[in-house]
Design a protein around this motif. Structure first.
Motif, PDB file in Angstrom:
ATOM      1  N   VAL A 120       0.836  -1.205   0.000  1.00 32.42           N
ATOM      2  CA  VAL A 120       0.000   0.000   0.000  1.00 32.42           C
ATOM      3  C   VAL A 120       0.873   1.258   0.000  1.00 32.42           C
ATOM      4  CG1 VAL A 120      -1.658   1.346   1.360  1.00 32.42           C
ATOM      5  CG2 VAL A 120      -2.009  -1.108   1.034  1.00 32.42           C
ATOM      6  N   LEU A 121       1.942   1.244   0.784  1.00 27.51           N
ATOM      7  CA  LEU A 121       2.843   2.389   0.815  1.00 27.51           C
ATOM      8  C   LEU A 121       3.519   2.578  -0.545  1.00 27.51           C
ATOM      9  CD1 LEU A 121       4.254   4.704   2.257  1.00 27.51           C
ATOM     10  CD2 LEU A 121       5.926   3.050   3.128  1.00 27.51           C
ATOM     11  N   ASP A 123       2.389   1.610  -3.500  1.00 28.29           N
ATOM     12  CA  ASP A 123       1.366   2.083  -4.441  1.00 28.29           C
ATOM     13  C   ASP A 123       1.060   3.566  -4.216  1.00 28.29           C
ATOM     14  OD1 ASP A 123       1.248  -0.494  -5.458  1.00 28.29           O
ATOM     15  OD2 ASP A 123      -0.623  -1.018  -4.419  1.00 28.29           O
ATOM     16  N   GLY A 124       0.927   3.945  -2.946  1.00 25.97           N
ATOM     17  CA  GLY A 124       0.616   5.342  -2.621  1.00 25.97           C
ATOM     18  C   GLY A 124       1.737   6.291  -3.031  1.00 25.97           C
ATOM     19  N   LEU A 125       2.982   5.898  -2.782  1.00 27.92           N
ATOM     20  CA  LEU A 125       4.123   6.724  -3.180  1.00 27.92           C
ATOM     21  C   LEU A 125       4.217   6.858  -4.695  1.00 27.92           C
ATOM     22  CD1 LEU A 125       6.845   5.592  -0.615  1.00 27.92           C
ATOM     23  CD2 LEU A 125       5.814   7.868  -0.809  1.00 27.92           C
ATOM     24  N   LYS A 126       3.995   5.761  -5.406  1.00 28.16           N
ATOM     25  CA  LYS A 126       4.032   5.819  -6.872  1.00 28.16           C
ATOM     26  C   LYS A 126       2.970   6.772  -7.399  1.00 28.16           C
ATOM     27  CE  LYS A 126       5.857   1.159  -7.566  1.00 28.16           C
ATOM     28  NZ  LYS A 126       5.504  -0.211  -7.999  1.00 28.16           N
ATOM     29  N   GLN A 127       1.783   6.688  -6.819  1.00 30.25           N
ATOM     30  CA  GLN A 127       0.691   7.576  -7.249  1.00 30.25           C
ATOM     31  C   GLN A 127       1.024   9.012  -6.895  1.00 30.25           C
ATOM     32  OE1 GLN A 127      -3.160   6.521  -5.711  1.00 30.25           O
ATOM     33  NE2 GLN A 127      -4.160   8.284  -6.633  1.00 30.25           N
ATOM     34  N   HIS A 128       1.487   9.247  -5.688  1.00 25.98           N
ATOM     35  CA  HIS A 128       1.806  10.592  -5.224  1.00 25.98           C
ATOM     36  C   HIS A 128       2.919  11.225  -6.066  1.00 25.98           C
ATOM     37  CE1 HIS A 128       2.121  13.880  -2.327  1.00 25.98           C
ATOM     38  NE2 HIS A 128       3.452  13.725  -2.387  1.00 25.98           N
TER      39      HIS A 128
END
Length: 132
Positions: A120-121, A123-128
């Protein structure tokens, strides 16, 4: 820096296995119990050694011509070729451990849902960061 390196390895047979050394690269040594494993380990150690030299900005020596190497009766030459772009990419994808803090209630809910925190981290960093 080049994409393909080819160096002669010396396989030293001693009855228990095969010791591997690269005469052009001090400290680039390995071992294999069988020829198949020795060949695999020779490629691996050569890739790792050359990658380290590249990262440290060291001058990479030209390989010795295999035909001029003098061998003992228990030694054979294995010409070892490595393709560095794939290895470099693998090394750049190493993982690092991060410690983080989040509210207890969120941790409880995430654990209850069997959340993979690391994924999740990521995925979130990639999106951010808008990288994929």
């Amino acid at each position: 820096m080049t994409d393909i390196y080819i160096y002669p390895a010396i396989f030293i047979y001693d009855g228990t296995g095969i010791h591997i050394m690269f005469p052009d690269l001090d400290g680039c040594v390995s071992y294999g119990e069988t020829e198949e494993l020795a060949c695999k380990n020779a490629r691996e150690v050569l890739s790792l050694h050359l990658y380290g030299m590249e990262e440290d900005g060291e001058k990479i020596p030209l390989p010795t011509t295999a035909k001029i190497l003098e061998l003992e009766p228990n030694q054979k030459i294995f010409v070892t070729e490595v393709y560095m772009p794939t290895f470099r990419a693998k090394m750049q994808n190493k993982y690092v451990k991060k410690t983080l803090t989040l509210p207890n209630w969120l941790n409880i809910e995430a654990e209850r849902a069997n959340v993979n925190f690391s994924q999740v981290l990521q995925d979130g960093l990639k999106q951010h960061l808008n990288v994929h």
